[in-house]
Design a protein around this motif. Structure first.
Motif, mmCIF file in Angstrom:
data_model
loop_
_atom_site.group_PDB
_atom_site.id
_atom_site.type_symbol
_atom_site.label_atom_id
_atom_site.label_comp_id
_atom_site.label_asym_id
_atom_site.label_seq_id
_atom_site.Cartn_x
_atom_site.Cartn_y
_atom_site.Cartn_z
ATOM 1 N N THR A 235 1.313 8.737 4.137
ATOM 2 C CA THR A 235 0.006 8.857 4.804
ATOM 3 C C THR A 235 -0.596 7.474 5.056
ATOM 4 O OG1 THR A 235 -0.303 10.917 3.565
ATOM 5 C CG2 THR A 235 -2.255 9.995 4.613
ATOM 6 N N ALA A 236 -0.504 6.613 4.054
ATOM 7 C CA ALA A 236 -1.060 5.255 4.189
ATOM 8 C C ALA A 236 -0.313 4.469 5.270
ATOM 9 C CB ALA A 236 -0.952 4.529 2.841
ATOM 10 N N LEU A 237 1.007 4.626 5.329
ATOM 11 C CA LEU A 237 1.796 3.925 6.353
ATOM 12 C C LEU A 237 1.437 4.457 7.743
ATOM 13 C CD1 LEU A 237 5.308 3.791 4.600
ATOM 14 C CD2 LEU A 237 3.628 1.933 4.840
ATOM 15 N N LYS A 238 1.345 5.804 7.859
ATOM 16 C CA LYS A 238 1.094 6.432 9.175
ATOM 17 C C LYS A 238 -0.295 6.082 9.713
ATOM 18 C CE LYS A 238 0.548 11.052 11.278
ATOM 19 N NZ LYS A 238 0.536 12.530 11.001
ATOM 20 N N TYR A 239 -1.317 6.123 8.848
ATOM 21 C CA TYR A 239 -2.696 6.001 9.359
ATOM 22 C C TYR A 239 -3.276 4.591 9.270
ATOM 23 C CZ TYR A 239 -2.870 11.054 9.730
ATOM 24 O OH TYR A 239 -2.621 12.352 10.102
ATOM 25 N N THR A 240 -2.745 3.784 8.343
ATOM 26 C CA THR A 240 -3.372 2.453 8.170
ATOM 27 C C THR A 240 -2.394 1.299 8.415
ATOM 28 O OG1 THR A 240 -4.783 3.440 6.475
ATOM 29 C CG2 THR A 240 -4.719 1.036 6.562
ATOM 30 N N VAL A 241 -1.263 1.305 7.683
ATOM 31 C CA VAL A 241 -0.375 0.129 7.716
ATOM 32 C C VAL A 241 0.312 -0.021 9.082
ATOM 33 C CG1 VAL A 241 1.556 -1.023 6.578
ATOM 34 C CG2 VAL A 241 -0.050 0.353 5.209
ATOM 35 N N GLU A 242 1.011 1.045 9.539
ATOM 36 C CA GLU A 242 1.751 0.936 10.809
ATOM 37 C C GLU A 242 0.826 0.676 12.009
ATOM 38 O OE1 GLU A 242 5.376 3.483 8.915
ATOM 39 O OE2 GLU A 242 4.063 4.474 10.411
ATOM 40 N N PRO A 243 -0.332 1.342 12.101
ATOM 41 C CA PRO A 243 -1.228 1.018 13.239
ATOM 42 C C PRO A 243 -1.896 -0.351 13.103
ATOM 43 C CG PRO A 243 -1.736 3.185 12.301
ATOM 44 C CD PRO A 243 -0.828 2.471 11.327
ATOM 45 N N GLY A 244 -1.651 -1.044 11.980
ATOM 46 C CA GLY A 244 -2.212 -2.384 11.802
ATOM 47 C C GLY A 244 -3.696 -2.383 11.488
ATOM 48 N N ARG A 245 -4.187 -1.301 10.869
ATOM 49 C CA ARG A 245 -5.615 -1.274 10.499
ATOM 50 C C ARG A 245 -5.812 -2.105 9.240
ATOM 51 N NH1 ARG A 245 -5.307 4.370 12.287
ATOM 52 N NH2 ARG A 245 -6.189 4.304 14.401
ATOM 53 N N PRO A 246 -7.057 -2.603 9.025
ATOM 54 C CA PRO A 246 -7.293 -3.487 7.861
ATOM 55 C C PRO A 246 -6.950 -2.808 6.539
ATOM 56 C CG PRO A 246 -9.293 -3.258 9.224
ATOM 57 C CD PRO A 246 -8.256 -2.338 9.798
ATOM 58 N N ILE A 247 -6.320 -3.574 5.650
ATOM 59 C CA ILE A 247 -6.002 -3.103 4.295
ATOM 60 C C ILE A 247 -7.164 -3.552 3.416
ATOM 61 C CG2 ILE A 247 -4.360 -3.315 2.384
ATOM 62 C CD1 ILE A 247 -3.123 -1.954 4.782
ATOM 63 N N VAL A 248 -7.906 -2.618 2.815
ATOM 64 C CA VAL A 248 -9.134 -3.013 2.122
ATOM 65 C C VAL A 248 -8.999 -3.050 0.603
ATOM 66 C CG1 VAL A 248 -10.582 -2.120 3.982
ATOM 67 C CG2 VAL A 248 -10.010 -0.646 2.039
ATOM 68 N N GLY A 249 -7.960 -2.379 0.068
ATOM 69 C CA GLY A 249 -7.877 -2.286 -1.385
ATOM 70 C C GLY A 249 -6.771 -3.139 -1.996
ATOM 71 N N VAL A 250 -6.267 -4.096 -1.254
ATOM 72 C CA VAL A 250 -5.168 -4.951 -1.741
ATOM 73 C C VAL A 250 -5.562 -6.409 -1.536
ATOM 74 C CG1 VAL A 250 -2.785 -5.637 -1.215
ATOM 75 C CG2 VAL A 250 -3.374 -3.221 -1.339
ATOM 76 N N GLU A 251 -5.335 -7.270 -2.538
ATOM 77 C CA GLU A 251 -5.693 -8.690 -2.419
ATOM 78 C C GLU A 251 -4.657 -9.417 -1.557
ATOM 79 O OE1 GLU A 251 -8.100 -9.543 -6.529
ATOM 80 O OE2 GLU A 251 -5.892 -9.500 -6.647
ATOM 81 N N VAL A 252 -5.045 -10.562 -0.973
ATOM 82 C CA VAL A 252 -4.126 -11.289 -0.078
ATOM 83 C C VAL A 252 -2.835 -11.667 -0.812
ATOM 84 C CG1 VAL A 252 -5.560 -12.271 1.755
ATOM 85 C CG2 VAL A 252 -5.689 -13.225 -0.535
ATOM 86 N N SER A 253 -2.943 -11.922 -2.114
ATOM 87 C CA SER A 253 -1.745 -12.336 -2.871
ATOM 88 C C SER A 253 -0.806 -11.149 -3.122
ATOM 89 C CB SER A 253 -2.207 -12.876 -4.235
ATOM 90 O OG SER A 253 -2.944 -11.842 -4.895
ATOM 91 N N GLU A 254 -1.269 -9.953 -2.869
ATOM 92 C CA GLU A 254 -0.459 -8.774 -3.158
ATOM 93 C C GLU A 254 0.271 -8.271 -1.912
ATOM 94 O OE1 GLU A 254 -2.412 -5.988 -6.396
ATOM 95 O OE2 GLU A 254 -3.877 -6.413 -4.805
ATOM 96 N N ASN A 255 1.307 -7.452 -2.120
ATOM 97 C CA ASN A 255 2.056 -6.849 -1.002
ATOM 98 C C ASN A 255 1.713 -5.361 -0.948
ATOM 99 O OD1 ASN A 255 4.357 -4.993 -0.417
ATOM 100 N ND2 ASN A 255 5.193 -6.870 0.469
ATOM 101 N N VAL A 256 1.190 -4.894 0.186
ATOM 102 C CA VAL A 256 0.712 -3.503 0.259
ATOM 103 C C VAL A 256 1.837 -2.508 -0.021
ATOM 104 C CG1 VAL A 256 1.002 -3.298 2.776
ATOM 105 C CG2 VAL A 256 -0.672 -1.843 1.598
ATOM 106 N N GLU A 257 3.057 -2.822 0.452
ATOM 107 C CA GLU A 257 4.195 -1.928 0.208
ATOM 108 C C GLU A 257 4.433 -1.772 -1.300
ATOM 109 O OE1 GLU A 257 6.309 -0.041 3.389
ATOM 110 O OE2 GLU A 257 6.550 -0.079 1.197
ATOM 111 N N ALA A 258 4.380 -2.897 -2.002
ATOM 112 C CA ALA A 258 4.609 -2.869 -3.455
ATOM 113 C C ALA A 258 3.509 -2.050 -4.136
ATOM 114 C CB ALA A 258 4.619 -4.295 -4.003
ATOM 115 N N VAL A 259 2.277 -2.223 -3.665
ATOM 116 C CA VAL A 259 1.159 -1.467 -4.262
ATOM 117 C C VAL A 259 1.340 0.027 -4.029
ATOM 118 C CG1 VAL A 259 -1.327 -1.012 -4.103
ATOM 119 C CG2 VAL A 259 -0.492 -3.373 -4.152
ATOM 120 N N LEU A 260 1.815 0.400 -2.818
ATOM 121 C CA LEU A 260 1.950 1.831 -2.486
ATOM 122 C C LEU A 260 3.064 2.511 -3.262
ATOM 123 C CD1 LEU A 260 1.364 1.728 1.382
ATOM 124 C CD2 LEU A 260 -0.174 2.680 -0.355
#
Ligand code: HEM
Length: 270
Positions: A235-260
């Protein structure tokens, strides 16, 4: 989505909701059954369903957590009943999340999502499901020790970002994980390898007295939790990550894929 199927969705939502006190959504979703939303029209309806869906998932997680706490803390609790209840609530949460994945309009999500961003004037993270204390509670109760051995970063991030979680619930979890029940230190010895992981925070010690069917029920609960995590990742990939919408709950030093995928265990070491 046709009005009729949305209606069915709402009726279905109403049936499962037993109301949770703390939602992970920002204050705009304040009142339980009639959340205040930023948008009007179709985007407003979608935003309201987004808020209600989160509230219902949180209430299902609360029920699952209560069932596991009963199993862990009440001497003569019926283990089969507690785990069966936990499984049913997790399946219900999966059902609501799957409805998000299958039915939420990416365009309408894009319209209301802009109001749930980071505060532009502060260097802080924004409102995210990541800071759901109940997801953490259910994960610790079910597989806390395996998570520590396989994904210690999950716990490091949890303590580092603890200010973002609903404080009453997350402090309760920290108390379970602290050798001295009175306090909830933000740098527990076990996280730095100075002590063993506090197994008593989980249902594992109780499960040692149960095998066979009860053991299978626990495995089913772990699988239901993993299904939630995988469906959420999609769901996160479909609605936020793939469309390139801002990631709000992950710090710049972190990788969103790893967090998910941070809360997923590797198959063989469940
Ligand atoms: C329905 C639409 C949803 C979308 C599009 C979505 C999207 C995301 C995204 C993009 C992230 C990465 C961090 C961030 O940017 O915030 C994230 C993390 C997370 N979200 Fe969601 N989310 C949704 C629903 C939920 C719900 C209902 C929950 C549960 C209460 C939840 C719990 C989490 C958790 C726990 C994380 C951290 C990663 C994990 O441990 O799985 N999310 N979400």
């Amino acid at each position: 989505m046709k009005e009729s199927s949305r209606l069915t969705a709402r009726q279905c939502l109403a049936q499962t909701s037993n109301g949770s006190q703390e939602s992970t959504r920002p204050t705009s979703c304040s009142s339980k059954n009639d959340p205040r939303v930023y948008c009007l029209g179709a985007a407003g309806v979608e935003e309201r369903d987004f808020c209600l869906g989160h509230q219902i998932i949180e209430s299902e997680l609360q029920s699952a957590m209560d069932a596991l706490l009963n199993l862990r803390d009440v001497a003569d609790a019926d283990a089969g009943q507690c785990l069966a209840l936990c499984l049913a609530r997790l399946e219900s949460a999966n059902y609501v999340l799957t409805r998000f994945y299958e039915h939420m309009s990416p365009d309408l999500f894009g319209q209301f999502r802009v109001f749930y961003g980071k505060n532009p004037y502060k260097n802080t993270l924004g409102p995210s499901g990541r800071f759901s204390a109940r997801i953490v509670a259910v994960s610790v109760l079910l597989i806390g020790e395996q998570l520590f051995h396989q994904k210690p970063q999950f716990y490091r991030d949890l303590y580092r970002l603890s200010e973002y979680y609903p404080q009453r619930c997350i402090r309760e979890v920290f108390r379970w994980l602290s050798s001295d029940k009175g306090s909830a230190p933000l740098k527990p010895g076990w996280l730095e390898g100075k002590a063993d992981f506090p197994r008593i925070a989980t249902i594992s010690p109780v499960m040692e007295h149960h095998g066979g069917e009860i053991g299978m029920l626990r495995t089913s609960c772990i699988c239901a939790r993993d299904r939630f995590t995988r469906m959420h990742r999609s769901t996160a990939l479909k609605y936020t990550v793939e469309p390139g919408r801002p990631i709000v709950g992950v710090e710049v030093s972190e990788n969103v894929e790893a967090v998910l995928s941070q809360r997923l265990l590797t198959e063989e070491r469940r």
